[in-house]
Design a protein around this motif. Sequence first.
Motif, short mmCIF file in Angstrom:
data_model
loop_
_atom_site.label_atom_id
_atom_site.label_comp_id
_atom_site.label_asym_id
_atom_site.label_seq_id
_atom_site.Cartn_x
_atom_site.Cartn_y
_atom_site.Cartn_z
N TRP A 27 1.01 -1.00 -0.01
CA TRP A 27 -0.20 0.06 0.12
C TRP A 27 0.93 1.35 0.02
CZ3 TRP A 27 -0.45 4.07 3.27
CH2 TRP A 27 -1.68 4.77 3.01
N LEU A 28 1.79 1.25 0.79
CA LEU A 28 2.90 2.39 1.11
C LEU A 28 3.58 2.80 -0.50
CD1 LEU A 28 4.42 1.98 4.26
CD2 LEU A 28 2.85 3.80 3.60
N LEU A 29 3.77 1.59 -1.04
CA LEU A 29 4.83 1.58 -2.51
C LEU A 29 3.95 1.95 -3.51
CD1 LEU A 29 7.11 0.86 -4.00
CD2 LEU A 29 6.07 -1.52 -4.28
N PHE A 30 2.66 1.58 -3.72
CA PHE A 30 1.86 2.22 -4.74
C PHE A 30 0.95 3.29 -4.36
CE2 PHE A 30 2.58 -2.73 -5.56
CZ PHE A 30 2.46 -2.52 -6.93
N THR A 31 0.99 3.60 -3.28
CA THR A 31 0.48 5.29 -2.82
C THR A 31 1.58 6.03 -3.41
OG1 THR A 31 -0.79 4.46 -0.91
CG2 THR A 31 -0.24 6.84 -1.16
N MET A 32 2.78 5.75 -3.10
CA MET A 32 4.00 6.58 -3.72
C MET A 32 4.20 6.51 -5.01
SD MET A 32 5.08 8.12 -0.79
CE MET A 32 6.76 8.68 -1.45
N LEU A 33 3.92 5.18 -5.70
CA LEU A 33 3.77 5.26 -7.29
C LEU A 33 3.00 6.10 -7.85
CD1 LEU A 33 5.15 3.47 -9.35
CD2 LEU A 33 3.24 2.06 -9.17
N GLY A 34 1.68 6.50 -7.23
CA GLY A 34 0.62 7.64 -7.89
C GLY A 34 1.08 8.85 -7.29
N LEU A 35 2.45 9.00 -6.68
CA LEU A 35 2.61 10.56 -6.33
C LEU A 35 1.78 10.79 -5.08
CD1 LEU A 35 3.45 12.24 -9.46
CD2 LEU A 35 4.93 11.11 -8.11
N VAL A 36 1.15 9.95 -4.38
CA VAL A 36 0.37 9.97 -3.12
C VAL A 36 -1.00 10.49 -3.75
CG1 VAL A 36 0.20 11.08 -0.89
CG2 VAL A 36 2.18 10.61 -1.48
N ILE A 37 -1.18 11.55 -4.37
CA ILE A 37 -2.38 12.11 -4.42
C ILE A 37 -3.28 11.27 -5.40
CG2 ILE A 37 -3.64 14.16 -5.75
CD1 ILE A 37 -1.19 15.80 -5.06
N PHE A 38 -2.33 10.69 -6.59
CA PHE A 38 -3.27 9.87 -7.35
C PHE A 38 -2.95 8.45 -6.96
CE2 PHE A 38 -2.19 13.52 -9.81
CZ PHE A 38 -3.11 14.29 -10.13
N GLY A 39 -2.10 7.96 -6.20
CA GLY A 39 -1.95 6.68 -5.67
C GLY A 39 -2.78 6.22 -4.82
N LEU A 40 -3.29 7.20 -3.60
CA LEU A 40 -4.08 6.72 -2.28
C LEU A 40 -5.11 6.05 -2.41
CD1 LEU A 40 -4.04 7.19 0.68
CD2 LEU A 40 -5.07 9.35 0.40
N PHE A 179 3.21 2.65 9.47
CA PHE A 179 4.34 2.14 8.33
C PHE A 179 4.66 0.52 8.42
CE2 PHE A 179 5.78 6.60 8.83
CZ PHE A 179 5.15 6.96 7.71
N SER A 180 3.89 0.10 9.44
CA SER A 180 4.00 -1.58 9.47
C SER A 180 2.87 -2.20 9.41
CB SER A 180 4.75 -1.86 10.91
OG SER A 180 4.09 -1.56 11.99
N LEU A 181 1.79 -1.84 10.12
CA LEU A 181 0.38 -2.60 10.15
C LEU A 181 -0.62 -1.67 10.09
CD1 LEU A 181 1.23 -5.39 12.87
CD2 LEU A 181 0.94 -5.73 10.48
N GLY A 182 -0.36 -0.50 10.29
CA GLY A 182 -1.72 0.24 10.47
C GLY A 182 -2.73 0.42 9.51
#
Length: 209
Positions: A27-40, A179-182
């Motif tokens: 989830w963190l990786l792909f959120t960042m992949l979409g530059l957060v705004i478009f990845g969230l 960043f681990s399980l939340g």
Amino acid sequence: MSAVKLTELARTFCLSILKLFYLNMLWLLFTMLGLVIFGLAPATAALCQVQHHWLKEKHVSSTFRLFWKEYKQHFMKTNGLMIILISIGYIIYFDLQFFMDKEGLWNRLISIGIFILSIWYMIIILYIFPVYTYYEVKLFKYIQYAFIVGLLNPFRTIGVAFTVGGMVYLSLYFPQIMFSLGVSLTFFILMIMANQAMNQVAVKKERYS
């Protein structure tokens, strides 16, 4: 309880934690992949789709491939849905601030009405991703369905709100949790409770149809 059963329970628990940790990292990786705004939004939808497979006990050969597939498939649709919801939220917030700053009975009554709308809006936000995972309908129907599911299950909705609120509170004070399980753990609990709510709505619909 025998030592064998205790060992098996411990193994199952550890595997579940590892799966949630891995899903949280995706989830963190792909959120960042979409530059957060478009990845969230698409990352969250993909996370919920994976957990939906788990809850339905469907075989998942590769969590990464399933996540990536769902992320790509729902990228445009979920971002469109988020734009609509953010726009609605902004209008509610702006109107509430505007009328609360005004004197007079009518302005107070309007601000109360908008405050009630804001509560309804929060119900929609709570259920929107589980509903998106559960149903296949047009864009605006997801908002309608999320509201109906929340409204028909008031006590479960309160439980969902407290659960999500508690996890958000812990994540703010202990960022390592987020960043681990939340995220994955919060949505897993949310998916369990929301699925129960939607199944109950389906039962009611069959009963009165």
